[in-house]
Design a protein around this motif. Structure first.
Motif, PDB file in Angstrom:
ATOM      1  N   THR A  76      51.866  38.506  34.188  1.00 42.08           N
ATOM      2  CA  THR A  76      50.682  36.939  33.454  1.00 42.08           C
ATOM      3  C   THR A  76      50.654  35.881  34.098  1.00 42.08           C
ATOM      4  O   THR A  76      49.303  35.703  34.452  1.00 42.08           O
ATOM      5  N   ASP A  77      51.809  35.538  35.031  1.00 39.21           N
ATOM      6  CA  ASP A  77      51.113  34.415  35.929  1.00 39.21           C
ATOM      7  C   ASP A  77      49.657  34.358  37.085  1.00 39.21           C
ATOM      8  O   ASP A  77      49.166  33.303  38.042  1.00 39.21           O
ATOM      9  N   LEU A  78      49.483  35.414  36.951  1.00 38.91           N
ATOM     10  CA  LEU A  78      48.990  35.669  38.434  1.00 38.91           C
ATOM     11  C   LEU A  78      47.634  36.572  37.811  1.00 38.91           C
ATOM     12  O   LEU A  78      46.449  36.710  38.393  1.00 38.91           O
ATOM     13  N   GLN A  79      47.479  36.784  36.578  1.00 40.41           N
ATOM     14  CA  GLN A  79      45.860  37.087  35.992  1.00 40.41           C
ATOM     15  C   GLN A  79      44.877  36.539  36.062  1.00 40.41           C
ATOM     16  O   GLN A  79      43.921  37.377  36.930  1.00 40.41           O
ATOM     17  N   GLN A  80      45.283  35.008  36.075  1.00 40.07           N
ATOM     18  CA  GLN A  80      44.200  34.108  36.148  1.00 40.07           C
ATOM     19  C   GLN A  80      43.563  33.796  37.461  1.00 40.07           C
ATOM     20  O   GLN A  80      42.713  33.961  38.077  1.00 40.07           O
ATOM     21  N   PRO A  81      44.499  33.526  38.447  1.00 42.94           N
ATOM     22  CA  PRO A  81      44.075  33.491  39.997  1.00 42.94           C
ATOM     23  C   PRO A  81      43.436  35.336  40.521  1.00 42.94           C
ATOM     24  O   PRO A  81      42.064  35.091  40.171  1.00 42.94           O
ATOM     25  N   MET A  82      43.851  36.152  39.518  1.00 38.64           N
ATOM     26  CA  MET A  82      43.600  37.448  39.842  1.00 38.64           C
ATOM     27  C   MET A  82      41.669  37.624  39.696  1.00 38.64           C
ATOM     28  O   MET A  82      41.275  38.634  40.264  1.00 38.64           O
ATOM     29  N   THR A  83      41.878  36.759  38.629  1.00 42.84           N
ATOM     30  CA  THR A  83      40.395  36.987  37.703  1.00 42.84           C
ATOM     31  C   THR A  83      39.370  36.165  37.999  1.00 42.84           C
ATOM     32  O   THR A  83      38.150  36.534  38.634  1.00 42.84           O
ATOM     33  N   THR A  84      39.500  35.308  39.150  1.00 42.44           N
ATOM     34  CA  THR A  84      38.763  35.068  40.645  1.00 42.44           C
ATOM     35  C   THR A  84      38.294  35.518  41.490  1.00 42.44           C
ATOM     36  O   THR A  84      36.991  36.431  42.311  1.00 42.44           O
ATOM     37  N   LEU A  85      39.755  36.343  42.542  1.00 44.86           N
ATOM     38  CA  LEU A  85      39.530  37.221  43.104  1.00 44.86           C
ATOM     39  C   LEU A  85      38.336  39.001  42.933  1.00 44.86           C
ATOM     40  O   LEU A  85      37.788  39.274  43.183  1.00 44.86           O
ATOM     41  N   LEU A  86      38.587  39.318  41.727  1.00 42.20           N
ATOM     42  CA  LEU A  86      37.967  40.531  40.922  1.00 42.20           C
ATOM     43  C   LEU A  86      36.817  40.178  40.912  1.00 42.20           C
ATOM     44  O   LEU A  86      35.657  40.897  41.155  1.00 42.20           O
ATOM     45  N   THR A  87      36.038  38.948  40.678  1.00 46.17           N
ATOM     46  CA  THR A  87      34.911  38.141  40.672  1.00 46.17           C
ATOM     47  C   THR A  87      34.349  38.940  42.027  1.00 46.17           C
ATOM     48  O   THR A  87      32.639  39.072  42.013  1.00 46.17           O
ATOM     49  N   GLN A  88      34.399  39.127  43.058  1.00 45.32           N
ATOM     50  CA  GLN A  88      34.001  39.483  44.092  1.00 45.32           C
ATOM     51  C   GLN A  88      34.036  40.837  44.390  1.00 45.32           C
ATOM     52  O   GLN A  88      34.474  41.758  45.466  1.00 45.32           O
ATOM     53  N   ALA A  89      35.439  41.449  43.700  1.00 47.73           N
ATOM     54  CA  ALA A  89      35.104  42.899  43.215  1.00 47.73           C
ATOM     55  C   ALA A  89      33.429  43.649  43.172  1.00 47.73           C
ATOM     56  O   ALA A  89      33.280  43.214  42.221  1.00 47.73           O
ATOM     57  N   HIS A  90      33.088  45.007  43.959  1.00 45.47           N
ATOM     58  CA  HIS A  90      32.092  45.299  43.344  1.00 45.47           C
ATOM     59  C   HIS A  90      32.687  46.494  42.151  1.00 45.47           C
ATOM     60  O   HIS A  90      33.149  47.400  42.252  1.00 45.47           O
TER      61      HIS A  90
END
Ligand code: EPU
Length: 417
Positions: A303-317
């Protein structure tokens, strides 16, 4: 109030060294109280949660000496005192004084712990565990008085494998007569780190890192020595940054087995990396695929990487979905991510949709919690223009020397009061 200012979209290269894990260190420091008199803890991160914790240690008359990134803790003159609310609310980990002081003195008085506002975060499993060991718990207006004439080891089943409760009951069980068995214990690396410290002091513990942990109550403990594991969440955060902006960015001090869920997810969405010994090398990925992530207890996606990962997924297709199963209030970062140009929608209390890729633009944003702050920091690093993150103290609670580390790999980032 401090503010982080980032001029984004800079290529990041060089090496970042990962610090000791916050969530291990905050348990190891109170655990030092159980040692005969002196303990040494190596690789302690430079974060504000540790400073808050040391204030409580000093209140209890422990002597603390800092040597580089090590702490020497002398608890030979410890005094059991009520811990005032203004200290206990500074951080979540103040709850570890419950287990430790109960084991050492059979009594503790402390208020409900603080920590990031990411959900209700009850401590009923901790309390039930203390009661099963024979303690009496009185709660008056969020103030806990826990007493035990004698703690008695027994088999305890956890309704949920809580990290904090597993460590807290392990600590209390040191002071119990006989053997305590925790069934459905948490298996996070933090548990293993704390168990190794206690074993080093002479406590017999079996099974830390598995669902069943056995602790034998021990009267005479030795001095303790331990090293804080590298922070798996800080590691993951810099790996995500590397996947977005890196050019052969090296992240040193990782333990692959602690971040397997993240690494496998990154592979699945097309991100490549190389690991040699304890160093991971990663470069920017231009073709990130969308995915589905469900946060789970270890070894699931943290869960502690969920929010950082959200930002990464804004760049996913394409469209990604995140299902948060641990905390009911961990999407607050998406408000500001959307203001920066991301397209995310909270579908239900625990489901988030992210549509990408979207170019992000710098603006003024507000960190609302530690990992949400990290999510905005990553967004600022990839955005065009300037991002100002207010309430950046949240980020400093868990990321040691974050500004120095980011600058050293080429980021244009400053912090000001
Ligand atoms: N829970 C209960 N009752 C309890 C204990 C937990 O219902 O008595 C629930 C919580 O509300 C939550 C879930 O169980 O929904 C997990 O809680 P857990 O007890 O495992 O977490 P914690 O001990 O409160 C630690 C870390 C968190 C991290 C979690 C999960 C510390 C100080 N905090 O919290 O770290 O998210 O484990 O790995 O160790 C962070 O670093 O940003 C952070 C929030």
């Amino acid at each position: 109030m401090s503010k982080i200012i980032i001029n984004g979209n800079k290529e990041l290269t060089g090496e970042v060294k990962i610090s000791g894990a916050k969530n291990s260190a905050v348990a190891l420091i109170p655990a030092a109280i159980l040692a005969r008199n002196k303990s040494i803890i190596y690789n302690v991160p430079e974060i504000s949660d540790i400073d808050y914790l040391l204030n409580i240690m000093e209140l209890l008359n422990c002597k603390i000496e800092h040597k580089n990134d090590s702490l020497i803790i002398d608890s030979s003159n410890i005094i059991n005192k009520p811990i005032p609310e203004e200290l206990s609310v500074q951080m979540r980990a103040s709850y570890y004084f419950m287990g430790v002081l109960l084991a050492k003195f059979g009594k503790v008085e402390i208020s409900f712990p603080g920590g990031c506002n990411i959900g209700a975060r009850p401590i009923d499993i901790h309390i039930k565990g203390f009661e099963e060991l024979g303690a009496k718990v009185e709660i008056v207006k969020n103030r806990y008085t826990i007493t035990a004439e004698e703690l008695k080891g027994k088999k305890i089943y956890f309704d949920f494998p809580s990290v904090g409760a597993t460590i807290n009951i392990m600590l209390a069980a040191v002071g119990a007569k006989g053997t305590t068995i925790i069934e459905n214990a948490a298996t996070e690396p933090e548990i293993v780190n704390v168990a190794s410290f206690l074993i080093n002091m002479g406590v017999k513990i079996r099974g830390a890192g598995t669902k069943t942990i056995e602790i034998e109550g021990t009267k005479e403990l030795d001095n303790g020595v331990c090293e804080v594991f590298p922070d798996r969440i800080e590691s993951g955060t810099y790996i995500i940054i590397g996947a977005l902006l890196g050019k052969d960015l090296k992240i040193k001090g990782i333990i692959k087995e602690h971040i397997e869920a993240l690494l496998m997810k990154l592979e699945e969405i097309g991100i490549k990396y190389k690991i040699e010994n304890d160093t991971l090398t990663i470069s920017k990925c231009d073709n990130i695929k969308s995915t589905y992530i469900k946060t789970l207890v270890f070894p699931g996606f943290p869960t502690d990487l969920q929010q950082p990962m959200t930002t990464l997924l804004t760049q996913a297709h394409g469209k990604s979905i995140i299902e948060e199963t641990l905390y009911e209030n961990r999407f607050k970062n998406t408000y500001d991510l959307n203001r920066m140009g991301a397209v995310t929608n909270v579908l239900s209390l625990n489901k988030l949709e992210i549509k990408g890729p979207r170019k992000l633009k710098g603006t003024k944003v507000i960190a609302t919690d530690l990992r949400g702050g990290a999510s905005l920091l990553i967004a600022g690093l990839i955005a065009e223009g300037t991002t100002e993150i207010e309430n950046s103290e949240y980020i400093l609670r868990g990321y040691g020397n974050v500004i120095g580390k980011l600058k050293s790999i080429g980021a244009d980032v400053e912090i000001c009061e």
